[in-house]
Design a protein around this motif. Structure first.
Motif, PDB file in Angstrom:
ATOM      1  N   UNK A 189      25.654 -21.593 -23.766  1.00  0.00           N
ATOM      2  CA  UNK A 189      26.965 -21.836 -24.386  1.00  0.00           C
ATOM      3  C   UNK A 189      26.783 -22.218 -25.853  1.00  0.00           C
ATOM      4  N   UNK A 190      25.780 -23.053 -26.149  1.00  0.00           N
ATOM      5  CA  UNK A 190      25.530 -23.438 -27.534  1.00  0.00           C
ATOM      6  C   UNK A 190      25.112 -22.240 -28.365  1.00  0.00           C
ATOM      7  N   UNK A 191      24.298 -21.344 -27.774  1.00  0.00           N
ATOM      8  CA  UNK A 191      23.892 -20.130 -28.482  1.00  0.00           C
ATOM      9  C   UNK A 191      25.110 -19.272 -28.804  1.00  0.00           C
ATOM     10  N   UNK A 192      26.047 -19.173 -27.862  1.00  0.00           N
ATOM     11  CA  UNK A 192      27.275 -18.402 -28.102  1.00  0.00           C
ATOM     12  C   UNK A 192      28.058 -18.997 -29.268  1.00  0.00           C
ATOM     13  N   UNK A 193      28.136 -20.310 -29.325  1.00  0.00           N
ATOM     14  CA  UNK A 193      28.871 -20.955 -30.417  1.00  0.00           C
ATOM     15  C   UNK A 193      28.159 -20.765 -31.755  1.00  0.00           C
ATOM     16  N   UNK A 194      26.834 -20.801 -31.736  1.00  0.00           N
ATOM     17  CA  UNK A 194      26.076 -20.558 -32.965  1.00  0.00           C
ATOM     18  C   UNK A 194      26.307 -19.129 -33.464  1.00  0.00           C
ATOM     19  N   UNK A 195      26.347 -18.173 -32.540  1.00  0.00           N
ATOM     20  CA  UNK A 195      26.601 -16.775 -32.908  1.00  0.00           C
ATOM     21  C   UNK A 195      27.994 -16.640 -33.520  1.00  0.00           C
ATOM     22  N   UNK A 196      28.978 -17.290 -32.919  1.00  0.00           N
ATOM     23  CA  UNK A 196      30.340 -17.246 -33.466  1.00  0.00           C
ATOM     24  C   UNK A 196      30.371 -17.748 -34.903  1.00  0.00           C
ATOM     25  N   UNK A 197      29.704 -18.873 -35.138  1.00  0.00           N
ATOM     26  CA  UNK A 197      29.737 -19.472 -36.468  1.00  0.00           C
ATOM     27  C   UNK A 197      29.012 -18.604 -37.488  1.00  0.00           C
ATOM     28  N   UNK A 198      27.801 -18.178 -37.161  1.00  0.00           N
ATOM     29  CA  UNK A 198      26.986 -17.409 -38.107  1.00  0.00           C
ATOM     30  C   UNK A 198      27.592 -16.051 -38.403  1.00  0.00           C
ATOM     31  N   UNK A 199      27.964 -15.333 -37.355  1.00  0.00           N
ATOM     32  CA  UNK A 199      28.445 -13.964 -37.562  1.00  0.00           C
ATOM     33  C   UNK A 199      29.855 -13.942 -38.142  1.00  0.00           C
ATOM     34  N   UNK A 200      30.649 -14.950 -37.869  1.00  0.00           N
ATOM     35  CA  UNK A 200      31.969 -15.025 -38.515  1.00  0.00           C
ATOM     36  C   UNK A 200      31.799 -15.234 -40.015  1.00  0.00           C
ATOM     37  N   UNK A 201      30.869 -16.092 -40.388  1.00  0.00           N
ATOM     38  CA  UNK A 201      30.622 -16.343 -41.807  1.00  0.00           C
ATOM     39  C   UNK A 201      30.106 -15.091 -42.505  1.00  0.00           C
ATOM     40  N   UNK A 202      29.137 -14.422 -41.886  1.00  0.00           N
ATOM     41  CA  UNK A 202      28.591 -13.205 -42.489  1.00  0.00           C
ATOM     42  C   UNK A 202      29.628 -12.093 -42.536  1.00  0.00           C
ATOM     43  N   UNK A 203      30.456 -11.998 -41.501  1.00  0.00           N
ATOM     44  CA  UNK A 203      31.508 -10.982 -41.504  1.00  0.00           C
ATOM     45  C   UNK A 203      32.508 -11.241 -42.630  1.00  0.00           C
ATOM     46  N   UNK A 204      32.831 -12.498 -42.881  1.00  0.00           N
ATOM     47  CA  UNK A 204      33.722 -12.827 -43.994  1.00  0.00           C
ATOM     48  C   UNK A 204      33.129 -12.429 -45.324  1.00  0.00           C
TER      49      UNK A 204
END
Length: 215
Positions: A189-204
């Motif tokens: 679950x923590x890995x999923x949240x880390x992916x959300x944060x990192x990839x959302x930032x890079x996508x922006x």
């Protein structure tokens, strides 16, 4: 043999038989025949998500590797950053799957995501190009798109890379959101949240670059 010796022999034999009987009777209490089974290292949702995210990351690495090395240094640096970070995460995911004695690939991609109807409704895969097979995960590029990126040069390569990776990141965030909704706790679950944060930032960041330097 004297009479007393015979009596002692019979007594010892009787005592041994009695002790064996007592031991057999106590065995179920001291050593249960069916000991409790240990909880699995990962549950089915965690395994499915990790398998699919490892495959998703592998294509992100491919996209980064197919980018023309002579593009703008900033975009080339972003591609290397994504390639290196996701390669490390792939290694972590495969290590978790080995610990769980699970295969590295999912025979039914995204089945973990669609098992929960609420999560499936909220996060139904929608980021697919129209010509991709239905079994592809959200955000995945087709072979035609990957080949086009490998052949592109200069500004065209930069734009195509950003478009493909932007869509790919949105798909990864979509998968991570679904996993976060289905899991209650733990490192997956923590890995999923880390992916959300990192990839959302890079996508922006990619969206901003595309808006400034698009076709």
């Amino acid at each position: 043999m004297t009479r007393s010796a015979v009596v002692r022999a019979i007594a010892f034999t009787s005592l041994a038989v009695l002790l064996l009987a007592i031991g057999a009777a106590l065995r179920p209490l001291l050593a249960p025949v069916n000991p409790p089974v240990a909880d699995p290292v990962l549950n089915a949702t965690e395994i499915g998500f990790i398998q699919d995210m490892a495959a998703h990351h592998q294509q992100a690495v491919q996209i980064a590797q197919r980018l023309d090395p002579d593009v703008d240094p900033g975009i080339a640096a972003l591609a290397r950053q994504i390639r290196d970070a996701q390669s490390v995460e792939i290694g972590t995911f495969l290590g978790w799957l080995r610990l769980a004695e699970a295969p590295p690939t999912n025979r039914q991609p995204m089945s973990w995501m669609l098992a929960d109807t609420t999560a499936a409704h909220k996060h139904s895969p929608s980021s697919r190009p129209s010509d991709s097979p239905t079994e592809l995960m959200p955000g995945m590029a087709t072979m035609t798109e990957l080949d086009g990126l490998a052949a592109a040069r200069g500004h065209d390569a930069e734009v195509l890379f950003l478009q493909l990776m932007y869509r790919h990141h949105l798909g990864g965030v979509e998968m991570a959101l679904a996993a976060d909704a289905l899991l209650t706790h733990g490192p997956v679950k923590q890995a999923a949240r880390d992916i959300m944060a990192t990839q959302s930032q890079e996508a922006g960041l990619m969206a901003a670059v595309l808006s400034q330097n698009g076709p």
